[in-house]
Design a protein around this motif. Structure first.
Motif, PDB file in Angstrom:
ATOM      1  N   GLY A 111       0.349  -1.626   0.331  1.00  9.16           N
ATOM      2  CA  GLY A 111      -0.220  -0.045  -0.009  1.00  9.16           C
ATOM      3  C   GLY A 111       1.034   1.477  -0.466  1.00  9.16           C
ATOM      4  O   GLY A 111       1.953   1.766   0.081  1.00  9.16           O
ATOM      5  N   ALA A 112      -0.105   2.255  -0.234  1.00  5.63           N
ATOM      6  CA  ALA A 112       1.369   3.682  -0.045  1.00  5.63           C
ATOM      7  C   ALA A 112       1.449   3.666   1.396  1.00  5.63           C
ATOM      8  O   ALA A 112       1.041   3.246   2.097  1.00  5.63           O
ATOM      9  CB  ALA A 112      -0.276   4.982  -0.492  1.00  5.63           C
ATOM     10  N   TYR A 113       2.281   4.519   1.597  1.00  6.05           N
ATOM     11  CA  TYR A 113       3.512   4.783   2.368  1.00  6.05           C
ATOM     12  C   TYR A 113       4.060   6.680   2.416  1.00  6.05           C
ATOM     13  O   TYR A 113       4.449   6.414   0.860  1.00  6.05           O
ATOM     14  CB  TYR A 113       4.079   3.756   2.764  1.00  6.05           C
ATOM     15  CG  TYR A 113       5.904   3.879   1.980  1.00  6.05           C
ATOM     16  CD1 TYR A 113       7.152   4.439   1.596  1.00  6.05           C
ATOM     17  CD2 TYR A 113       5.367   3.291   0.798  1.00  6.05           C
ATOM     18  CE1 TYR A 113       7.636   4.269   0.879  1.00  6.05           C
ATOM     19  CE2 TYR A 113       6.141   2.982  -0.205  1.00  6.05           C
ATOM     20  CZ  TYR A 113       7.150   3.450  -0.477  1.00  6.05           C
ATOM     21  OH  TYR A 113       8.422   3.336  -1.775  1.00  6.05           O
ATOM     22  N   PRO A 114       4.579   7.205   3.317  1.00 12.69           N
ATOM     23  CA  PRO A 114       5.440   8.137   3.316  1.00 12.69           C
ATOM     24  C   PRO A 114       6.516   7.428   2.829  1.00 12.69           C
ATOM     25  O   PRO A 114       7.269   7.224   3.310  1.00 12.69           O
ATOM     26  CB  PRO A 114       4.832   9.039   4.278  1.00 12.69           C
ATOM     27  CG  PRO A 114       4.843   7.478   6.136  1.00 12.69           C
ATOM     28  CD  PRO A 114       4.140   6.298   4.558  1.00 12.69           C
ATOM     29  N   VAL A 115       7.152   8.814   1.842  1.00 16.93           N
ATOM     30  CA  VAL A 115       8.777   8.742   1.712  1.00 16.93           C
ATOM     31  C   VAL A 115       9.722   8.721   2.677  1.00 16.93           C
ATOM     32  O   VAL A 115       8.680   9.347   3.334  1.00 16.93           O
ATOM     33  CB  VAL A 115       8.980   9.772  -0.019  1.00 16.93           C
ATOM     34  CG1 VAL A 115      10.119   9.489   0.527  1.00 16.93           C
ATOM     35  CG2 VAL A 115       7.691  10.151  -0.965  1.00 16.93           C
ATOM     36  N   ALA A 118      16.358  -1.135   8.311  1.00 18.98           N
ATOM     37  CA  ALA A 118      15.340  -0.526   8.024  1.00 18.98           C
ATOM     38  C   ALA A 118      15.259   0.457   6.820  1.00 18.98           C
ATOM     39  O   ALA A 118      13.551   0.606   5.861  1.00 18.98           O
ATOM     40  CB  ALA A 118      15.624   0.674   9.697  1.00 18.98           C
ATOM     41  N   ALA A 119      15.971   0.746   6.294  1.00 17.74           N
ATOM     42  CA  ALA A 119      16.865   1.323   4.440  1.00 17.74           C
ATOM     43  C   ALA A 119      15.358   0.671   3.794  1.00 17.74           C
ATOM     44  O   ALA A 119      15.078   1.600   2.325  1.00 17.74           O
ATOM     45  CB  ALA A 119      17.340   1.491   4.331  1.00 17.74           C
ATOM     46  N   VAL A 120      16.548  -0.797   3.579  1.00 19.57           N
ATOM     47  CA  VAL A 120      15.670  -1.555   2.111  1.00 19.57           C
ATOM     48  C   VAL A 120      14.066  -1.869   2.204  1.00 19.57           C
ATOM     49  O   VAL A 120      13.747  -1.796   1.140  1.00 19.57           O
ATOM     50  CB  VAL A 120      16.757  -2.655   2.150  1.00 19.57           C
ATOM     51  CG1 VAL A 120      16.147  -3.940   3.449  1.00 19.57           C
ATOM     52  CG2 VAL A 120      16.512  -2.500   0.671  1.00 19.57           C
ATOM     53  N   ILE A 121      13.337  -1.943   3.163  1.00 28.47           N
ATOM     54  CA  ILE A 121      12.187  -2.037   3.582  1.00 28.47           C
ATOM     55  C   ILE A 121      11.240  -1.471   2.934  1.00 28.47           C
ATOM     56  O   ILE A 121      10.664  -1.489   1.542  1.00 28.47           O
ATOM     57  CB  ILE A 121      11.594  -1.329   4.585  1.00 28.47           C
ATOM     58  CG1 ILE A 121      12.304  -2.953   5.370  1.00 28.47           C
ATOM     59  CG2 ILE A 121      10.007  -2.096   4.816  1.00 28.47           C
ATOM     60  CD1 ILE A 121      12.151  -3.852   5.050  1.00 28.47           C
ATOM     61  N   PRO A 122      11.536   0.029   2.965  1.00 29.32           N
ATOM     62  CA  PRO A 122      10.892   0.792   2.089  1.00 29.32           C
ATOM     63  C   PRO A 122      10.846   1.184   0.114  1.00 29.32           C
ATOM     64  O   PRO A 122       9.975   1.862  -0.523  1.00 29.32           O
ATOM     65  CB  PRO A 122      11.008   2.778   2.579  1.00 29.32           C
ATOM     66  CG  PRO A 122      12.482   2.449   3.351  1.00 29.32           C
ATOM     67  CD  PRO A 122      12.182   0.889   3.541  1.00 29.32           C
ATOM     68  N   GLU A 123      12.252   1.169   0.011  1.00 28.56           N
ATOM     69  CA  GLU A 123      12.424   0.620  -1.251  1.00 28.56           C
ATOM     70  C   GLU A 123      12.478  -0.602  -1.530  1.00 28.56           C
ATOM     71  O   GLU A 123      11.556  -0.399  -3.159  1.00 28.56           O
ATOM     72  CB  GLU A 123      14.471   0.424  -1.081  1.00 28.56           C
ATOM     73  CG  GLU A 123      14.889   0.191  -2.287  1.00 28.56           C
ATOM     74  CD  GLU A 123      16.557   0.069  -2.644  1.00 28.56           C
ATOM     75  OE1 GLU A 123      16.734   0.152  -3.560  1.00 28.56           O
ATOM     76  OE2 GLU A 123      17.003  -0.250  -1.424  1.00 28.56           O
ATOM     77  N   LEU A 124      11.843  -1.639  -1.742  1.00 25.33           N
ATOM     78  CA  LEU A 124      11.133  -3.072  -2.089  1.00 25.33           C
ATOM     79  C   LEU A 124       9.500  -2.154  -1.504  1.00 25.33           C
ATOM     80  O   LEU A 124       8.857  -3.052  -2.659  1.00 25.33           O
ATOM     81  CB  LEU A 124      11.888  -3.919  -0.312  1.00 25.33           C
ATOM     82  CG  LEU A 124      12.670  -4.317  -0.698  1.00 25.33           C
ATOM     83  CD1 LEU A 124      12.680  -5.968   0.253  1.00 25.33           C
ATOM     84  CD2 LEU A 124      12.226  -5.641  -2.416  1.00 25.33           C
ATOM     85  N   ALA A 132       8.576   0.403  -1.908  1.00 23.21           N
ATOM     86  CA  ALA A 132       8.497   1.405  -3.632  1.00 23.21           C
ATOM     87  C   ALA A 132       8.215   0.435  -4.973  1.00 23.21           C
ATOM     88  O   ALA A 132       7.197   0.527  -5.745  1.00 23.21           O
ATOM     89  CB  ALA A 132       9.435   2.771  -3.189  1.00 23.21           C
ATOM     90  N   ARG A 133       9.036   0.186  -5.163  1.00 28.13           N
ATOM     91  CA  ARG A 133       9.492  -0.755  -6.260  1.00 28.13           C
ATOM     92  C   ARG A 133       8.189  -1.511  -6.812  1.00 28.13           C
ATOM     93  O   ARG A 133       7.635  -2.767  -7.812  1.00 28.13           O
ATOM     94  CB  ARG A 133       9.743  -1.724  -6.329  1.00 28.13           C
ATOM     95  CG  ARG A 133      10.876  -2.270  -7.745  1.00 28.13           C
ATOM     96  CD  ARG A 133      11.227  -1.435  -8.610  1.00 28.13           C
ATOM     97  NE  ARG A 133      11.345  -1.677 -10.361  1.00 28.13           N
ATOM     98  CZ  ARG A 133      12.261  -2.078 -10.412  1.00 28.13           C
ATOM     99  NH1 ARG A 133      13.558  -1.866  -9.824  1.00 28.13           N
ATOM    100  NH2 ARG A 133      12.488  -2.762 -12.040  1.00 28.13           N
ATOM    101  N   LEU A 134       7.514  -2.222  -5.301  1.00 27.95           N
ATOM    102  CA  LEU A 134       6.817  -3.616  -6.097  1.00 27.95           C
ATOM    103  C   LEU A 134       5.421  -2.243  -6.049  1.00 27.95           C
ATOM    104  O   LEU A 134       4.939  -2.814  -7.063  1.00 27.95           O
ATOM    105  CB  LEU A 134       6.056  -4.221  -4.217  1.00 27.95           C
ATOM    106  CG  LEU A 134       7.120  -5.584  -4.094  1.00 27.95           C
ATOM    107  CD1 LEU A 134       6.825  -5.554  -2.633  1.00 27.95           C
ATOM    108  CD2 LEU A 134       6.163  -6.703  -5.004  1.00 27.95           C
TER     109      LEU A 134
END
Length: 233
Positions: free
Chosen positions: A6-10, A217-223, A225-227
């Motif tokens: 789902g959507a999430y803050p950058v 923690a850094a790679v979770i939003p990266e994944l 975002a790509r999904l």
């Protein structure tokens, strides 16, 4: 159930800046290539010099072909490959995300939380310190095995089916950070009876644990975002 797509803050990080810098370099390279191609075509139209210099004109033609292939054709083929393998790519990225997310994220609502290594609780000189180092090493080995399994399962496929180099590199960096934490626990055990040496080894271990947790923690939003980007419209 946690919403993994789902959507999430950058969330800004050095890795976000690295990705932006990579895209900017690609844009500059494409723009420069088209400028060079434009200059070559203008020279041909305005002066006809290529008709007089056969060897140089051949080199110029080869340069144009090379630049078009690198900046345009390769990108088109890469996007076609990503679209063709998009369903499997999403499965692979989801597998990465589930591996790197905390176990509680599977059963709680909201964005997934990253896995973390526990901070050292035992003080220097206590009998519990050696046992805590042993438990921490076992945790690190377990986390390393989880990462190794998902990387061995999907790294080759993702590397050949799209532009996933950054995600693969950042995930491999976590494995390297885990290795550094493991090595730091061994240095704590080897520090001996000297209070200062043990404390120095513990401080180094704490720094490496924090660095490892930041990588998680850094790679979770990266994944995520790509999904989201790879999800069907």
């Amino acid at each position: 159930m946690t919403d993994f797509t789902g959507a999430y803050p950058v969330q800004h990080s050095r890795k976000n800046h690295g990705e932006a810098w990579r895209r900017m370099r690609h844009f500059v390279a494409v723009a420069s290539a088209f400028v060079i191609i434009g200059v070559i075509l203008w020279i041909d139209i305005a002066t006809g010099i290529w008709q007089e210099l056969a060897v140089v004109s051949g080199l110029a033609g080869g340069l144009v072909s090379f630049l078009l292939t690198v900046t345009v054709l390769d990108r088109i083929l890469q996007r076609q490959t990503e679209r063709r393998w998009a369903p499997l790519n999403r499965i692979a990225l989801s597998d990465f995300l589930h591996t790197l997310a905390d176990d509680e994220s599977e059963i709680t609502p909201g964005p997934p939380a990253a896995r973390t290594l526990p901070a050292v609780q035992s003080a220097v000189g206590t009998s519990e310190l050696a046992e805590e180092m042993r438990r921490l090493r076992q945790t690190v080995v377990d986390e390393r095995d989880r990462l190794a399994r998902v990387l061995s399962s999907w790294a080759g496929f993702l590397a050949s089916s799209g532009d996933y180099e950054a995600i693969l590199t950042h995930t491999a960096d976590i494995a390297w950070s885990l290795d550094r934490v493991r090595d730091a626990t061994l240095r704590v055990d080897a520090a001996g009876a000297s209070h200062d040496e043990v404390q120095h080894a513990l401080d180094d271990l704490s720094d490496r644990i924090e660095q490892c947790n930041r990588s998680f923690a850094a790679v979770i939003p990266e994944l995520r975002a790509r999904l989201v980007a790879d999800s069907p419209r």
